[in-house]
Write a protein that holds these residues in place. Structure first.
Motif, PDB file in Angstrom:
ATOM      1  N   ARG A  12       0.581  -1.092  -0.009  1.00 47.68           N
ATOM      2  CA  ARG A  12      -0.318  -0.190   0.268  1.00 47.68           C
ATOM      3  C   ARG A  12       0.976   0.702   0.046  1.00 47.68           C
ATOM      4  NH1 ARG A  12      -1.309   3.231   3.114  1.00 47.68           N
ATOM      5  NH2 ARG A  12      -3.856   4.850   2.876  1.00 47.68           N
ATOM      6  N   ASN A  13       2.087   1.826   1.348  1.00 44.88           N
ATOM      7  CA  ASN A  13       2.070   2.320   1.335  1.00 44.88           C
ATOM      8  C   ASN A  13       3.369   2.743  -0.833  1.00 44.88           C
ATOM      9  OD1 ASN A  13       1.949   3.009   3.171  1.00 44.88           O
ATOM     10  ND2 ASN A  13       3.437   2.233   4.489  1.00 44.88           N
ATOM     11  N   TYR A  14       4.050   2.121  -1.202  1.00 48.13           N
ATOM     12  CA  TYR A  14       4.629   1.631  -2.392  1.00 48.13           C
ATOM     13  C   TYR A  14       3.973   1.905  -3.907  1.00 48.13           C
ATOM     14  CZ  TYR A  14       7.314   0.292  -6.043  1.00 48.13           C
ATOM     15  OH  TYR A  14       8.358  -0.016  -7.408  1.00 48.13           O
ATOM     16  N   LEU A  15       2.913   1.742  -3.252  1.00 44.67           N
ATOM     17  CA  LEU A  15       1.746   2.291  -4.353  1.00 44.67           C
ATOM     18  C   LEU A  15       1.486   4.032  -3.706  1.00 44.67           C
ATOM     19  CD1 LEU A  15      -0.585  -0.423  -4.749  1.00 44.67           C
ATOM     20  CD2 LEU A  15       0.919  -0.241  -6.173  1.00 44.67           C
ATOM     21  N   VAL A  16       0.919   4.009  -3.248  1.00 36.87           N
ATOM     22  CA  VAL A  16       0.531   5.988  -2.593  1.00 36.87           C
ATOM     23  C   VAL A  16       1.967   6.356  -2.803  1.00 36.87           C
ATOM     24  CG1 VAL A  16       0.252   7.044  -1.590  1.00 36.87           C
ATOM     25  CG2 VAL A  16      -0.777   4.738  -1.375  1.00 36.87           C
ATOM     26  N   ASP A  17       3.042   6.126  -1.889  1.00 36.90           N
ATOM     27  CA  ASP A  17       4.300   6.932  -1.881  1.00 36.90           C
ATOM     28  C   ASP A  17       5.382   7.155  -3.696  1.00 36.90           C
ATOM     29  OD1 ASP A  17       3.538   7.459   0.616  1.00 36.90           O
ATOM     30  OD2 ASP A  17       4.746   5.978   1.462  1.00 36.90           O
ATOM     31  N   ASN A  25       2.253   7.255  -6.941  1.00 39.22           N
ATOM     32  CA  ASN A  25       2.066   7.450  -6.590  1.00 39.22           C
ATOM     33  C   ASN A  25       0.019   7.378  -7.121  1.00 39.22           C
ATOM     34  OD1 ASN A  25       3.662  10.411  -5.962  1.00 39.22           O
ATOM     35  ND2 ASN A  25       3.940  10.052  -8.301  1.00 39.22           N
ATOM     36  N   ILE A  26       0.088   6.232  -6.818  1.00 42.41           N
ATOM     37  CA  ILE A  26      -1.845   5.934  -7.192  1.00 42.41           C
ATOM     38  C   ILE A  26      -2.512   6.878  -5.815  1.00 42.41           C
ATOM     39  CG2 ILE A  26      -2.912   3.722  -7.016  1.00 42.41           C
ATOM     40  CD1 ILE A  26      -1.029   2.549  -8.413  1.00 42.41           C
ATOM     41  N   ALA A  27      -3.748   7.260  -6.299  1.00 44.28           N
ATOM     42  CA  ALA A  27      -4.730   7.517  -5.120  1.00 44.28           C
ATOM     43  C   ALA A  27      -4.863   6.945  -4.039  1.00 44.28           C
ATOM     44  CB  ALA A  27      -5.584   8.547  -5.500  1.00 44.28           C
ATOM     45  N   GLU A  28      -5.195   7.296  -3.166  1.00 41.99           N
ATOM     46  CA  GLU A  28      -5.702   6.536  -2.313  1.00 41.99           C
ATOM     47  C   GLU A  28      -7.092   5.616  -2.377  1.00 41.99           C
ATOM     48  OE1 GLU A  28      -4.499   6.822   1.845  1.00 41.99           O
ATOM     49  OE2 GLU A  28      -2.981   8.198   1.430  1.00 41.99           O
ATOM     50  N   SER A  29      -7.682   6.423  -3.352  1.00 43.13           N
ATOM     51  CA  SER A  29      -9.418   6.296  -3.572  1.00 43.13           C
ATOM     52  C   SER A  29      -9.594   5.193  -4.186  1.00 43.13           C
ATOM     53  CB  SER A  29      -9.689   7.552  -3.654  1.00 43.13           C
ATOM     54  OG  SER A  29      -9.353   7.660  -4.921  1.00 43.13           O
ATOM     55  N   ARG A  30      -8.647   4.537  -5.011  1.00 42.34           N
ATOM     56  CA  ARG A  30      -8.456   3.426  -6.107  1.00 42.34           C
ATOM     57  C   ARG A  30      -7.785   2.542  -5.307  1.00 42.34           C
ATOM     58  NH1 ARG A  30      -4.711   4.626 -10.634  1.00 42.34           N
ATOM     59  NH2 ARG A  30      -5.461   2.243 -11.421  1.00 42.34           N
ATOM     60  N   LEU A  31      -7.822   2.167  -4.001  1.00 45.99           N
ATOM     61  CA  LEU A  31      -7.145   0.868  -3.094  1.00 45.99           C
ATOM     62  C   LEU A  31      -8.096   0.916  -2.418  1.00 45.99           C
ATOM     63  CD1 LEU A  31      -3.357   2.431  -2.433  1.00 45.99           C
ATOM     64  CD2 LEU A  31      -4.040   1.729  -4.664  1.00 45.99           C
ATOM     65  N   VAL A  32      -7.650  -0.907  -2.342  1.00 42.45           N
ATOM     66  CA  VAL A  32      -9.368  -1.896  -1.691  1.00 42.45           C
ATOM     67  C   VAL A  32      -8.414  -2.570  -1.317  1.00 42.45           C
ATOM     68  CG1 VAL A  32     -11.085  -3.506  -2.263  1.00 42.45           C
ATOM     69  CG2 VAL A  32     -11.107  -1.308  -3.658  1.00 42.45           C
ATOM     70  N   PRO A  33      -8.654  -2.275   0.113  1.00 41.15           N
ATOM     71  CA  PRO A  33      -7.977  -3.304   1.096  1.00 41.15           C
ATOM     72  C   PRO A  33      -8.148  -5.224   1.628  1.00 41.15           C
ATOM     73  CG  PRO A  33      -9.114  -2.066   2.324  1.00 41.15           C
ATOM     74  CD  PRO A  33      -9.605  -2.047   1.287  1.00 41.15           C
ATOM     75  N   LEU A  34      -7.806  -6.658   0.809  1.00 46.80           N
ATOM     76  CA  LEU A  34      -8.142  -7.309   1.038  1.00 46.80           C
ATOM     77  C   LEU A  34      -7.313  -8.090   1.651  1.00 46.80           C
ATOM     78  CD1 LEU A  34      -7.983  -7.905  -2.886  1.00 46.80           C
ATOM     79  CD2 LEU A  34      -9.881  -7.286  -1.456  1.00 46.80           C
ATOM     80  N   ASN A  35      -8.586  -9.003   2.865  1.00 48.03           N
ATOM     81  CA  ASN A  35      -7.270  -9.706   3.455  1.00 48.03           C
ATOM     82  C   ASN A  35      -7.208 -10.880   3.300  1.00 48.03           C
ATOM     83  OD1 ASN A  35      -6.735  -9.814   6.898  1.00 48.03           O
ATOM     84  ND2 ASN A  35      -7.722 -10.985   7.184  1.00 48.03           N
ATOM     85  N   SER A  36      -7.606 -12.377   2.021  1.00 50.20           N
ATOM     86  CA  SER A  36      -7.519 -13.115   2.515  1.00 50.20           C
ATOM     87  C   SER A  36      -7.657 -13.580   1.092  1.00 50.20           C
ATOM     88  CB  SER A  36      -8.295 -14.438   2.935  1.00 50.20           C
ATOM     89  OG  SER A  36     -10.020 -13.850   2.114  1.00 50.20           O
TER      90      SER A  36
END
Length: 770
Positions: A553-558, A561-572
C-alpha cells in the motif's frame, strides 16, 4: 615496548644534564670530547618492567665504560629517576571475582603479563592460578652465545629477560649514537627555552629545563645505528620501526606456559620461529598451520565466541505476526512453541546451527481478525518491545533504517494479478503458429529444395525425367510431400540424398515447432481486463487490490503516486478471487498487486487468474533484529548454510509444494513463431543445397569438356558440326545437361574410329521419346 621507548627514556638526560660537564676536557686531551656524558632514564622502579630493566641498564653502562672502542676517554653515566606510577595489580583478581575467567571468555594480554610472570619478585604461582587459559604476548628474542653469557650474570632464564635485554641493548644504542655525534666534531651544549617559565606555587621548576642543541643530530644517529645486540639485530627501517619485530604467543595453563606460535611482520601468525623465516623462503605447508591448539579459560579447547546468551537467562521475546490468511508461512499452533509455518521452521533450523544456545519465547502480534501491520511489528523491535521478529517480513528501505535484517530466506517482490479466460478457437487458428513472413519463406524454400533435388536427380533418376509439364508437377509434389514425409520418389544420386537428408531434418524441426505452438495457442489464457502491465494499470482509473498489512500500500501511494481512493484492502485469498471476479465497475478490483510468494499460493488454488508482466520490485523476506545485534549476522550465515546444504529447499517443499496449478502455467501468451526462430536451420539447408549444386556443375563441366573434345575428333568436318551448334554455346550446354548420365558415360567410352556418335544438338527429339 621496543628500543625506541628505551632510547627516548635514556636520551632525556641530554635535555636535563648540566652544561658544565660538556665544558670539561676528557682524559685523552681531546677538547672536542667531554669528560663525562650523563643520560637520564625515567621509569617506575617498583614496576615489573622497572625491576627487569634497572640491573640491565647498570650492567650495560659498566660494559660501555670498560670498552675502549666506544666513547674514547668519555665516561657514560645514566641517572635513573623513579616516576612513581601506580601498578596494574588487581586487574585479574577483579575479573575473576566477576566470573570473567570462566568458559566462554577470551583474554589476550600484552607483554606486561609475561613480564609479571617472568619477574622473580612477584608471586608467579598466584598469577598462574588467576590467569588459566589466557593468551599472552612476549617480545621474541633469538638465542645467541652473548645472550647466554649475559643471562648467567643476572641469574635469569632466557624467557625472563626480554625487557632486560632490550634495556641493555638500548644503552649500547645510545652509546653508539653519542660516539658518532662526538666523532663528527659536534659538541654537547644546551640553551634555555624562553617558552618555559616558572609557575608560582608549583614545584615543577620548568624554567630550569634546557634544550640540547644537537638533539636532532643525535636522534638521527639513533635511527641509523646498526649492530648485533644480545636480543638480536638492532636496526630501524625508514619509517623508524624496528626491523623484524616479533612476539612469542603463550598460552597459560597448569603451572606454566607453553608457546603456541609466533607473530612477525614476515609470516604473520606461524608455528615457525621468526629467525628461521628471515633467511629462507616461506614454506606454505608449514606456515599454513597458524597456531597450535589453545586451552581457553574454563579448560575448554573449543574456540569461544567471546559472547553468548545465558543458558538460564531471560528468553528472547520473538514477535510473530498472527496471520488470518496464507497461513502456510506462519500461523498460530497448539504445540509447545505456539506457532508454526514455513518462516518458523526456517528460523528454528537456523537457530539450531548457531554454536551457542538461544532461548526463545514466541509472542503473537495482531488481533486475529485481520493481518497485522508488519511496519508496526518492525517498530516494536526497534523500540525493544520485542528482541526480534520473524515471519514473512519484507526487507524494504524504510524498515532497514529501524532494524537489522538477516539474509533473505526467500525471494520476493511485487507483481500484478488479473483475471484470465480460455481463448476460443476459430477457423484460422491453424495459421497462428507461424507469422505471415514465416509462411511465405516456407513456401519459397520448399520449392527451392524441390528444384535443387530435381537438378541433382534429373540425369540419373527416371522418376525426375519426362515432358516439362510432368517434371514441374514432380517438383511441386516432391517439395510439399516432404513436409509429411510422404514423398514417393526415390533419390539415387549421392548429392541428392545429401540434400534430402538435411532438408528432412529441417522439416522435422519445423513440424515439431508448429505442433507445440499450435497446442499452446489453443489452450493459452488471455487477459479480460485489458491490463497489459504496470504502466497501463497506473494510467487507468480502475480499482487496485492489496493485502492488508503489506508494504505494498505504501509503495503504491508513495512511489507510484496512485490515489488512495483507488486502493481496496483485501485480507484473504478468497477475498482476492471474489474481488477479481466482480471487476472494477461492480465493487471489485481490476487487478491485485501483492508479493510474489503470496501470489504463487493464490494462483495454485485459483487457476482462472494469472500474473501480468514481471516482478517490478526485487526484495526478500528476512528476520528483524535490533540495530547492531550480533544475532542478525550469525543467523544470516546460518541461512546461507541451510541454502547450501539443501535444507532450506526441503522446508520450502514441505510447506509450499503440492499445488494444483502453478503460476508458471499462467504466463504470458506465446507469440507466433517468426523467421528469426529458424534462420539458422534455413541457412544450413541453403548452404547444403549450394554446396551440392557447385559439386554437381563441376562434374558437368568436366564431362562437358571431355565430351566436346571427343566429338571434335570424331567429326572434324565443318559441315557435320555447324557454327550455331558448337559445344561452346549455351544451348548446347543445356542440351548436354539434359542428357542421361548413362548415355554420356557410354559416349565417352567409345573410341574415335568406332561407331557413329550422335550429334549434341540431336538430343531433343530423343528425349521426347523417353
Amino acid at each position: 615496548m621496543g628500543y625506541a621507548y628505551f632510547a627516548a627514556m635514556l636520551l632525556c638526560g641530554f635535555m636535563v644534564a648540566s652544561g658544565t660537564t660538556a665544558a670539561n676536557q676528557n682524559s685523552t686531551g681531546d677538547p672536542a670530547r667531554p669528560a663525562e656524558v650523563r643520560i637520564g632514564a625515567l621509569f617506575t622502579f617498583d614496576s615489573v618492567i622497572g625491576k627487569a630493566v634497572r640491573p640491565a641498564i647498570e650492567l650495560a653502562v659498566a660494559h660501555v665504560n670498560s670498552d675502549p672502542s666506544i666513547l674514547r676517554g668519555t665516561k657514560l653515566s645514566v641517572l635513573m629517576q623513579d616516576t612513581n606510577c601506580s601498578g596494574f595489580i588487581g586487574t585479574i583478581e577483579a575479573a575473576k571475582s566477576l566470573g570473567m575467567m570462566s568458559s566462554g571468555y577470551v583474554w589476550i594480554a600484552t607483554d606486561w603479563l609475561s613480564a609479571v610472570m617472568d619477574s622473580s619478585v612477584h608471586g608467579t604461582t598466584d598469577v598462574m592460578e588467576l590467569t588459566q587459559g589466557v593468551l599472552v604476548l612476549r617480545q621474541h628474542v633469538s638465542h645467541s652465545d652473548i645472550q647466554k653469557a649475559l643471562l648467567s650474570k643476572w641469574n635469569l632464564t632466557r624467557n625472563g629477560s626480554a625487557y632486560s635485554m632490550r634495556a641493555y641493548d638500548s644503552v649500547w644504542l645510545v652509546a653508539h649514537a653519542a660516539e658518532r655525534l662526538l666523532s663528527e666534531g659536534n659538541t654537547i651544549s644546551f640553551s634555555a627555552d624562553t617558552n618555559l617559565r616558572a609557575t608560582k606555587g608549583s614545584n615543577l621548576q620548568l624554567d630550569s629545563l634546557r634544550i640540547f642543541n644537537n638533539g636532532n643530530k643525535l636522534l638521527e644517529n639513533v635511527w641509523n645505528v646498526n649492530f648485533s645486540g644480545v636480543s638480536g639485530p638492532v636496526q630501524f627501517t625508514l619509517d623508524r620501526n624496528l626491523i623484524h619485530p616479533a612476539y612469542d604467543i603463550l598460552n597459560i595453563g597448569g603451572t606454566g606456559v607453553r608457546t603456541i606460535g609466533y607473530w612477525s611482520n614476515i609470516s604473520g601468525l606461524s608455528v615457525v620461529a621468526p629467525e628461521n623465516l628471515y633467511s629462507s623462503a616461506l614454506n606454505s605447508s608449514t606456515n599454513n598451520v597458524q597456531l597450535h591448539s589453545v586451552i581457553w579459560p574454563g579448560q575448554i579447547t573449543e574456540k569461544p565466541r567471546g559472547w553468548e546468551f545465558s543458558y538460564h537467562g531471560k528468553p528472547m521475546r520473538i514477535g510473530v505476526p498472527l496471520r488470518t490468511s496464507y497461513k502456510e508461512f506462519v500461523t498460530q499452533d497448539n504445540g509447545p512453541d505456539g506457532v508454526k509455518g514455513f518462516a518458523v521452521d526456517v528460523f528454528k533450523a537456523a537457530i539450531s546451527l548457531l554454536p551457542y544456545p538461544v532461548s526463545c519465547d514466541f509472542v503473537l502480534f495482531g488481533d486475529g481478525l485481520k493481518n497485522p501491520s508488519y511496519s508496526d511489528l518492525v517498530q516494536k523491535v526497534s523500540e525493544n518491545y520485542f528482541d526480534a521478529a520473524i515471519g514473512d517480513i519484507a526487507i524494504v528501505t524504510n524498515r532497514t533504517r529501524l532494524v537489522d535484517f538477516t539474509q533473505p530466506y526467500i525471494e520476493s517482490g511485487l507483481i500484478i494479478v488479473a483475471p484470465a479466460k480460455e481463448v476460443e478457437s476459430n477457423a484460422w487458428a491453424f495459421l497462428k503458429p507461424f507469422t505471415f513472413q514465416m509462411w511465405c519463406v516456407l513456401g519459397v524454400i520448399f520449392l527451392f529444395v524441390g528444384a535443387v533435388v530435381w537438378v541433382l536427380e534429373h540425369r540419373t533418376n527416371t522418376e525426375f525425367r519426362g515432358p516439362p509439364r510432368q517434371q514441374i508437377m514432380t517438383v511441386c509434389w516432391f517439395s510439399f510431400s516432404t513436409m509429411f514425409f510422404a514423398h514417393r520418389e526415390n533419390t539415387v544420386s549421392a548429392l541428392g540424398r545429401f540434400v534430402l537428408l538435411i532438408w528432412l531434418f529441417v522439416v522435422l524441426i519445423i513440424n515439431s515447432s508448429y505442433t507445440a505452438s499450435l497446442t499452446s495457442l489453443l489452450t493459452v489464457q488471455e487477459l479480460t481486463s485489458g491490463i497489459q502491465g504496470l504502466d497501463s494499470l497506473i494510467s487507468s482509473s480502475s480499482a487496485i487490490g492489496y493485502q492488508v498489512g503489506s508494504f505494498s500500500r505504501n509503495y503504491l501511494v508513495d512511489e507510484l503516486n496512485i490515489a488512495e481512493s483507488r486502493l481496496v484492502p483485501l485480507n484473504s485469498a478468497s477475498d482476492y478471487a471474489r474481488a477479481l471476479e466482480l471487476g472494477s465497475g461492480n465493487g471489485g478490483v481490476a487487478a491485485i498487486i501483492d508479493e510474489l510468494p503470496y501470489v504463487e499460493i493464490f494462483l495454485s488454488k485459483y487457476c482462472k487468474f494469472k500474473t501480468v508482466g514481471q516482478v517490478f520490485t526485487k526484495s526478500g523476506w528476512g528476520f528483524a533484529f535490533p540495530r547492531d545485534s550480533p544475532l542478525a549476522e550469525d543467523l544470516s550465515t546460518a541461512i546461507l548454510t541451510l541454502s547450501e546444504n539443501g535444507n532450506l529447499q526441503r522446508i520450502h517443499d514441505e510447506w509450499l509444494s503440492g499445488t494444483e496449478c502453478s503460476a508458471d502455467n499462467n504466463g504470458a501468451a506465446s507469440n507466433a513463431l517468426s523467421l528469426s526462430s529458424f534462420w539458422g536451420l534455413f541457412l544450413i539447408c541453403g548452404l547444403a543445397c549450394l554446396l551440392a549444386l557447385v559439386i554437381f556443375f563441376l562434374r558437368i563441366f568436366c564431362q562437358y569438356s571431355r565430351y566436346s573434345n571427343q566429338v571434335e575428333v570424331q567429326y572434324p568436318e565443318p559441315q557435320i558440326v555447324s557454327r550455331s551448334a558448337r559445344l561452346t554455346t549455351i544451348k548446347s550446354l543445356i542440351s548436354f545437361v539434359d542428357k542421361k548420365e548413362e548415355e554420356v558415360k557410354n559416349a565417352l567410352k567409345q573410341r574415335p574410329n568406332g561407331t557413329q556418335h550422335p550429334s549434341i544438338g540431336s538430343t531433343a527429339t530423343e528425349e521426347q521419346s523417353t
